[in-house]
Every structure is written in C-alpha cells, then in structure tokens.
Design an enzyme around this catalytic site. Structure first.
Site, PDB file in Angstrom:
ATOM      1  N   ASN A   1      24.925  28.671  38.893  1.00 36.95           N
ATOM      2  CA  ASN A   1      23.946  29.745  38.758  1.00 36.95           C
ATOM      3  C   ASN A   1      22.596  29.081  38.592  1.00 36.95           C
ATOM      4  OD1 ASN A   1      25.812  31.897  38.761  1.00 36.95           O
ATOM      5  ND2 ASN A   1      26.228  31.605  36.584  1.00 36.95           N
TER       6      ASN A   1
ATOM      7  N   HIS B   1      22.500  22.168  36.360  1.00 36.78           N
ATOM      8  CA  HIS B   1      23.928  22.081  36.022  1.00 36.78           C
ATOM      9  C   HIS B   1      24.734  23.130  36.767  1.00 36.78           C
ATOM     10  CE1 HIS B   1      22.798  25.468  33.416  1.00 36.78           C
ATOM     11  NE2 HIS B   1      24.090  25.737  33.271  1.00 36.78           N
TER      12      HIS B   1
ATOM     13  N   HIS C   1      17.984  23.111  32.824  1.00 38.29           N
ATOM     14  CA  HIS C   1      18.504  21.766  33.119  1.00 38.29           C
ATOM     15  C   HIS C   1      19.519  21.893  34.270  1.00 38.29           C
ATOM     16  CE1 HIS C   1      19.268  17.565  31.535  1.00 38.29           C
ATOM     17  NE2 HIS C   1      20.125  17.701  32.544  1.00 38.29           N
TER      18      HIS C   1
ATOM     19  N   SER D   1      21.010  30.263  31.647  1.00 34.44           N
ATOM     20  CA  SER D   1      20.291  30.290  30.376  1.00 34.44           C
ATOM     21  C   SER D   1      19.658  28.947  30.042  1.00 34.44           C
ATOM     22  CB  SER D   1      21.221  30.750  29.253  1.00 34.44           C
ATOM     23  OG  SER D   1      22.387  29.969  29.245  1.00 34.44           O
TER      24      SER D   1
ATOM     25  N   HIS E   1      15.798  16.562  33.041  1.00 32.46           N
ATOM     26  CA  HIS E   1      15.685  17.989  32.724  1.00 32.46           C
ATOM     27  C   HIS E   1      14.848  18.744  33.758  1.00 32.46           C
ATOM     28  CE1 HIS E   1      15.801  21.390  29.913  1.00 32.46           C
ATOM     29  NE2 HIS E   1      14.509  21.575  30.115  1.00 32.46           N
TER      30      HIS E   1
ATOM     31  N   CYS F   1      17.060  20.760  24.516  1.00 29.56           N
ATOM     32  CA  CYS F   1      18.029  21.139  25.552  1.00 29.56           C
ATOM     33  C   CYS F   1      19.412  20.582  25.230  1.00 29.56           C
ATOM     34  CB  CYS F   1      17.551  20.615  26.909  1.00 29.56           C
ATOM     35  SG  CYS F   1      18.835  20.670  28.179  1.00 29.56           S
TER      36      CYS F   1
ATOM     37  N   GLN G   1      29.085  24.796  37.022  1.00 28.48           N
ATOM     38  CA  GLN G   1      30.268  25.063  36.215  1.00 28.48           C
ATOM     39  C   GLN G   1      31.526  24.992  37.073  1.00 28.48           C
ATOM     40  OE1 GLN G   1      30.104  28.304  33.331  1.00 28.48           O
ATOM     41  NE2 GLN G   1      28.022  28.817  33.977  1.00 28.48           N
TER      42      GLN G   1
ATOM     43  N   CYS H   1      20.521  17.737  27.863  1.00 29.32           N
ATOM     44  CA  CYS H   1      19.845  16.446  28.005  1.00 29.32           C
ATOM     45  C   CYS H   1      20.637  15.334  27.296  1.00 29.32           C
ATOM     46  CB  CYS H   1      18.425  16.522  27.424  1.00 29.32           C
ATOM     47  SG  CYS H   1      17.197  17.197  28.575  1.00 29.32           S
TER      48      CYS H   1
HETATM   49  O1  LIG Z   1      28.307  30.559  31.592  1.00 24.52           O
HETATM   50  P1  LIG Z   1      26.876  30.913  31.324  1.00 24.52           P
HETATM   51  O2  LIG Z   1      25.918  30.073  32.104  1.00 24.52           O
HETATM   52  O3  LIG Z   1      26.560  30.942  29.838  1.00 24.52           O
HETATM   53  O4  LIG Z   1      26.702  32.420  31.822  1.00 24.52           O
HETATM   54  C1  LIG Z   1      26.351  32.814  33.115  1.00 24.52           C
HETATM   55  O5  LIG Z   1      27.377  32.526  34.063  1.00 24.52           O
HETATM   56  C2  LIG Z   1      28.635  33.169  33.848  1.00 24.52           C
HETATM   57  C3  LIG Z   1      29.550  32.839  35.005  1.00 24.52           C
HETATM   58  O6  LIG Z   1      29.056  33.279  36.242  1.00 24.52           O
HETATM   59  C4  LIG Z   1      28.480  34.684  33.659  1.00 24.52           C
HETATM   60  O7  LIG Z   1      29.699  35.213  33.194  1.00 24.52           O
HETATM   61  C5  LIG Z   1      27.376  35.042  32.668  1.00 24.52           C
HETATM   62  O8  LIG Z   1      27.171  36.437  32.675  1.00 24.52           O
HETATM   63  C6  LIG Z   1      26.093  34.310  33.051  1.00 24.52           C
HETATM   64  O9  LIG Z   1      25.064  34.593  32.123  1.00 24.52           O
END
Ligand SMILES: O=P(O)(O)O[C@H]1O[C@H](CO)[C@@H](O)[C@H](O)[C@H]1O
Ligand SMILES: O=P(O)(O)O[C@H]1O[C@H](CO)[C@@H](O)[C@H](O)[C@H]1O
Lengths: 348, 348
Positions: A155, A168, A166, A163, A115, A52, A170, A55
């Site tokens: 997300n 997290h 873990h 993806s 994790h 990961c 943004q 991690c």
């Molecule tokens: O930034 P990540 O986690 O790679 O990507 C994810 O979040 C982003 C922000 O919402 C999006 O644009 C991506 O389509 C989604 O897969």
C-alpha cells in the site's frame, strides 16, 4: 450516430481473470469536479526519522529494536490480521450463518533503510534485492504445509491507508484461498482446459501484437493497462513465461522484474508529478494444494488518482452496489503513461 | 487457548447474498492509527446556497433552471454515465477481448429544497415524500421495455465522492443486470429453490430470534448489521414482507420505511457526532425480465468510518487483491449503534 464507437460510447468490458465486468463511460471524463480533493503529498522526508518504527535501530510497537539493516528488513507484523495459533472451527447454522476460522502469518518488509525513498527512486539492484526477499519469504512461508495462499502486496501513500511513508510492503499468508484468487483460478482453468495454454500467455501475445495498451516490455515481462482495467490508471505486470509463482524466476528474470518495476513506477510518479499512490500485489497459484498449470504469475497495480495529484476516482454508490465504473478509457490511460518520461521528475 | 471464540479469533464469514467471504480480525482493533485522517465535516451550511446547482431556482450545468420546488426534484443527470441512444455492439475477440455496449438513463433526486439538511434531519413525512418519488421514478423507468435493472442509491459526504452537500440521491438504470446483482440473484434463487421461502425471510426471522445484530424494527422493516458485514458499521434494511421491488410497498410500508430510515441515519450521525458519510442503495429484482419470487427487497448502507469522524477503514492492498477484511466484529458494531440515541445530536 449509427455505429458503436468503443472510444466514446458507454459499454462494459469483461475482466477475463475475475469473470466480472467494468462499466466504461468515456464521454463522462468532461465532468467538472467540485468534490473532495486530497493532499498532494509533496513533503520532503529525512533519510532517517528517529520516530519511524521501520527505520534501522529504532524501536517497534512490541519493544523489539530494528537491526541496523543495509538492504531490506522483514519481521512479523506487530498488528497481524491473521495469527498462527487460531483454533479450528467450521460453523454452518441453517445455511444462513456460515463462518470458518482462519489462520495465517502476516509479515512486513521494509524495502530500504532509507526513510525518504520509494521504489521508483531506488536503484535497480536495490529493487532486485527486494525481489530476492519476496522470493525467499514466499519459499519460507510455503514450507508450512497448512499455508495455502501467500499474498505479497504494497500500500503506497496515505490515501491508500499506508500509515508510514517509509518504503515497505506486506505479505499475508493463510490457510484458505481468498475470494479474488478463487475467481482468477476458476477463469484461468477454464481457458487452459479449452486452449492448452495459459490465458495470460495468449492475452499478452495479443496485446503485444496490438501495441495499444503496452507501457513497458523487456525480455521477461510486459507492463500494460489491461483491456478491462477498473481504476483509471490500473496496470498489470505479466511474466512472458507462464510460471505459477515467484519461486520459478531466475536471477535474470528477477533483475528484469526489478527493472520493469522501476520504469513503471517512475512513469506513475511522472504522470502527475507526485509520489503516485497505489495498492499493488502479485497474484500467484495457491501453495501446498497440487499443481496449477493454468496459473500465470502477474502483479496488479490499483492506483486511485484520476485527473491530478489531488483528484481521485471514487468507487462508491453505483460501483459498490452494482458495478465498477470508469470514465477515461484504458487506451487513453495507456497513452498518457506511454507519454511519460522514464527519468524521475525529481531528477530532472 | 483451546476453543475457537468468534468474538476474538480471526475467521471468515460468508456473505450469503454475494457468496463471498469477509475476513474478520477482532483482535486487531487495538492497532494504533498514525495514517491519514479525514475532514470531520462539521461546517454549517446555509438553507439556500446561490452557487448550488441543486437549490431551487438556480441554474444547472446544461443551462436549465431548477423550479422553485417544495419537496423533492428529479432531473436527468447532466453528466450521465449511461445514455439512452448508445448503438448496440457485442464484441468477443478470441475470448480475450470481450465488450458490450450499455445503454441507460441516469437521474438525480434532490431530497429537499433545503441545502442544509440531510435525511436524519428531515421529518418522517418529508422522507416519506422521497420514498414516494423513488417508487414513482422506479415505475416510470420500468416502463421502458429495454431497461432491465434500476439502481437507486445515495452517496453521502465528500469522503464518499459526493461533490455537492445538498441532500440528493441518484438512480442509474440500464439494459443489463450489473455484477453485484447477478451474484445476489444467483444465491437467492438457490436458497429459494431449496427452501421455498426467500433467503432474507429466513435470515431476518433468525436475526430477530437472536436479537444480537438488530438496530431497529417496526411492523414492516428491520435494520440490522448483517452477520457478514464488510464495512465497520455496514447495515441493511430488509422488508419483513418478501417483495421483489419498491412498487409493492403500500402507503403504510412507505411511511414505515421513512421512519426506519430516519432512525437508522440518526443513530449513524450520533455514533461519532458527525454527519455520517455512507453509500446506500436498494437491491431489487431485475425488471422486464420475468418473475423473481426469490428476490427480496433490501437496502445496503456502506459507511467508511471506523473509529471516529476522521478515521476511516481503508479497503486497500489485501482487501482489493485478496479479500475484504474488517477489524471490529459485526456484533460490536451493532452494540455501538444500539447504544446511540435516536434524538439527533444537533437537537440535544
Ligand atoms: O496493515 P496496515 O498497513 O496497518 O493497514 C493497511 O493495510 C491493510 C491491508 O491491506 C488494511 O487492512 C488496512 O485497512 C490498511 O490501513
Ligand atoms: O455521479 P457523481 O455524484 O458526480 O459521482 C459520484 O458517484 C458516482 C456513482 O457512484 C461515481 O461514479 C463517482 O465516482 C462519484 O464521484
């Protein structure tokens, strides 16, 4: 039948923040489902995964090595959608081809070194540490005069494009105000100019009186299913105090935010006995562009699930082309969430 | 780097139809993908499925039996989101709780008796028969004075919430104009008032001159990737003649629409050698509410796939909370579609 029944008859409701309507079709929830089902996401994860990139002590895409962090850990996104050094451009060809350069800074925040955890499984002090980091990062980004808006979000779950399991979130910050925020700015301003109080203050007070869509309440925050929710189990956390952004929160408020986050996300997990997927994020006033007394901090939760851990709502054809649409009513969704326990199902 | 490069630098583009921007991050397409992958949808279907509620002679949810139809077949949706007999109501509580009853008629159109086909696999005359039905149904629905808007659309593929692979589309008609249409009405009107021609006439002419985003063209229609596309392979079919709705199409135009539909959807299937999922639908002027010379018929295709038959674009966190975002440029997407053969991969 002669009189309209909001609990059973098709109708639209106005989202007073965006100014856009949602179509509610309560009678349609009896529809059988023969379409796509999702993974129910029940895998057990180790507390540390050597592969990961979030991690502690592991290597990331750009070759950097993560520190042996004990609470949370922040770094610039290795695949940022926005960059700091984009040259300026402003294109307008015959009012048909209109484009503008956009610059920004994108960061990733690992919520915990563990994790295998998610927000509802973390302790309130550990979530409070995440709130502290959000506040600190917001302050640091707002120091760049050119940054006008800061989007803090998470997300959660593969179904929401996450993806890496873990835990997290943004932060994307940028030099223009994005479209959803412009809508909310406009409608909050109109209300404030007409009434002298923020729209969400008046709304939260009315919701507390009605007590039909409230999920959680403490001294500083309310969690509710908005009257105009689009997603089946969409919710919103609103601060009782009308503040423009997270910088205004006191230590006590940050603890209460951590507490309501834990309670709300625990109810979510308990709804379908699954790690409940969602996209969640704060909406806050623009920065470095003046004062916005009409702006009232809030946090949206947009979860895709409709009937179970594996059947989601598809916002597709009619919804993409014409109008968001929902089947179960917001009141029914609120009742389901109120019925859930606040003890996480994994601990029962 | 000193000067802005639209092919590689992050920027926003204005959707002139909705008035909303999309964030384009071309440099981000190199991001590796470790997240959710979808089914690649390669199953073979029989030409008749005894369990399918759309196949000829089978029974539907409400007990009705389908006729032994030979071209297309239309019926009222057994689980309609809108109903004809909803009582009227108009609620406004303190400008905070705003709702209105909505009534309408929802129909389903089986495109073919063959369970195993999709639009690109049908012949042009068979698709032309579908266009004829769309025109006929539009006319019949518009006869109800109270219907103000008619949405013709198709959800294709399980990933787009389609619960039955039998080729079919839907029509939802209702007594108010939905939100996306209000946006497009407003912006088309502003342009028409300022320039005396429809916005899409001017736009299509400019695109034909540039020839950078055009996928297909015939005497009556153009298929292109719009400059402001949000979905990776989003496209739009626009009529060359500025008509307000499908009723205006001549027999020759209907045949040319059928032909461009076949070519575009064949390129789609060939892009990733899969039955390419999408939501598609026509945008047309409101009905029974006067004349709309600014309105220009067009059809949007919103496909979710990004990199392959199994990796889609997630419009999640930042996109839901702030602004739609894309990685590959519309020009790159157009080039990929132009490179595809117009002979369906199953026939090669
Ligand atoms: O930034 P990540 O986690 O790679 O990507 C994810 O979040 C982003 C922000 O919402 C999006 O644009 C991506 O389509 C989604 O897969
Ligand atoms: O009407 P269907 O095919 O049952 O349902 C599908 O299309 C509808 C219209 O876009 C959506 O509301 C549903 O979420 C989707 O699953």
């Amino acid at each position: 039948q002669q009189t309209f029944e909001i609990n059973s008859d098709p109708h639209t409701r106005l989202n007073i923040l965006t100014g856009e309507r949602v179509l509610v079709s309560p009678h349609r929830s009896k529809r059988p489902w023969q379409g796509q089902v999702e993974d129910d996401n029940q895998e057990q994860r180790p507390s540390y995964d050597p592969k990961c990139y979030l991690c502690p002590t592991n290597e990331r895409a750009d070759g950097d090595v993560n520190p042996d962090y004990k609470e949370s850990f922040v770094f610039v996104n290795d695949f940022s959608a926005l960059l700091k050094d984009t040259p300026t451009a402003d294109i307008n060809e015959d009012e048909l081809f209109i484009a503008e350069s956009e610059k920004g800074i994108c960061k990733v925040i690992a919520f915990s070194p563990r994790h295998d955890l998610t927000l509802p499984e973390m302790s309130v002090p550990a979530i409070k540490a995440v709130v502290d980091v959000w506040q600190k990062e917001f302050a640091a980004l707002a120091e760049h005069e050119w940054i006008k808006y800061i989007q803090i979000f998470e997300n959660k779950g593969a179904i929401m494009g996450c993806s890496n399991p873990h835990p997290h979130g943004q932060i994307w910050s940028q030099n223009h105000v994005p479209v959803e925020l412009k809508k909310e700015s406009k409608n909050q301003k109109t209300y404030f100019d007409n009434h002298g109080v923020t729209m969400l203050s008046a709304y939260v007070q009315a919701e507390l009186r009605k007590n039909e869509r409230i999920i959680e309440e403490n001294d500083s925050f309310v969690a509710l299913v908005p009257f105009w929710a689009s997603w089946p189990y969409e919710t919103m956390i609103v601060s009782k105090r009308p503040v423009q952004n997270i910088l205004a929160f006191t230590d006590q408020e940050k603890e209460q935010l951590a507490s309501i986050l834990k309670l709300l996300t625990t109810r979510y997990d308990n709804l379908f006995n699954t790690s409940f997927p969602y996209s969640a994020g704060m909406h806050q006033a623009p920065v470095n562009s003046g004062d916005f007394p009409e702006w009232h901090w809030h946090m949206h939760f947009y979860p895709p699930l409709l009937r179970s851990a594996t059947v989601k709502k598809f916002m597709v054809g009619y919804e993409m082309l014409a109008n968001p649409q929902r089947d179960i009513t917001p009141e029914f969704a609120a009742q389901q969430l109120r019925n859930c326990s606040t003890t996480h199902y994994k601990n029962v």
